[in-house]
Write an enzyme that holds these catalytic residues in place. Structure first.
Site, PDB file in Angstrom:
ATOM      1  N   LYS A   3       0.829  -1.207   0.000  1.00  0.00           N
ATOM      2  CA  LYS A   3       0.000   0.000   0.000  1.00  0.00           C
ATOM      3  C   LYS A   3       0.864   1.258   0.000  1.00  0.00           C
ATOM      4  O   LYS A   3       0.630   2.186  -0.781  1.00  0.00           O
ATOM      5  CB  LYS A   3      -0.936   0.005   1.210  1.00  0.00           C
ATOM      6  N   ASP A  22      -6.830   0.978   0.909  1.00  0.00           N
ATOM      7  CA  ASP A  22      -6.907   1.012   2.367  1.00  0.00           C
ATOM      8  C   ASP A  22      -8.298   0.562   2.806  1.00  0.00           C
ATOM      9  O   ASP A  22      -9.078   0.056   1.999  1.00  0.00           O
ATOM     10  CB  ASP A  22      -6.587   2.417   2.880  1.00  0.00           C
TER      11      ASP A  22
END
Length: 214
Positions: A124, A142
């Site tokens: 991420k 997320d």
């Protein structure tokens, strides 16, 4: 989980997102690629606002890996101790800074593999850096994007990797550069976890979510 939306509905949704916010920005404050990597790494299990509050003073004295090493782990802790997991994060930032200096000449690398090899940097984080700094249409999934994607059918999947692939595979390519920012902002301020603000939603007529708060 909603059914994956079709091409025409997705195009209509992202056309509206773009009209509403043509150039969406990430909310983590940074001054260069290095401070962006640090900010994103610090943001794990923390709010962007909390990270920004801590890093404003930090980045004035340590905006390069060399300066961060000069500051040291204890000095870094003094700046970030209001952030969750600050000791482990400080350790990783110092390790990451040392690797950047020794192996990359103090520069942040521009490949996902190289970024993910750095301590405290996962997929991420690397995707955020690739997207925001290097302008590559990487999708940083997320909790907001995972929820919005599955709730609305924009990008469905049982885990974050599946949702990332669903974004890349289904959303028209001209929207991919900003897709994850539009989805994060939508999830943070409109399509909230406990009580979505459906009356304020610009795509509510295109969203199949059955429990709308109208």
């Amino acid at each position: 989980m909603a059914r994956q939306l079709d091409y025409h509905t997705l195009r209509a949704i992202f056309t509206r997102f773009r009209a509403h916010e043509p150039e969406p920005k990430g909310e983590l404050e940074h001054v260069n690629a290095y401070t962006l990597v640090v900010a994103v790494a610090l943001s794990a299990q923390a709010t962007d606002a909390g990270v920004n509050k801590a890093t404003r003073a930090l980045f004035k004295v340590a905006d390069t890996p060399e300066k961060m090493l000069d500051l040291g782990e204890e000095g870094l802790i003094e700046h970030i101790k209001t952030i969750g997991l600050y000791r482990n994060k400080a350790r990783n930032v110092i390790k990451m800074s040392r690797i950047l200096v020794e192996d990359y000449g103090g520069e942040v690398p521009s490949s996902r593999a190289a970024l993910q090899s750095l301590p405290g940097v996962g997929r991420k984080t690397s995707n955020v850096v690739l997207n925001m700094w290097f302008h590559y249409p990487a999708q940083a999934v997320d909790t907001h994007i995972f929820r919005v994607g599955n709730r609305t059918g924009i990008a469905t999947g049982k885990d974050v990797d599946a949702v990332e692939r669903a974004i890349e595979d289904n959303i028209p390519v001209e929207f991919l550069q900003h897709a994850h920012h539009w989805l994060i902002l939508h999830g943070r301020y409109v399509c909230k976890a406990r009580k979505p603000v459906c009356p304020n939603c610009i795509i509510r007529d295109l969203c199949p979510f059955e429990e709308k708060t109208l």
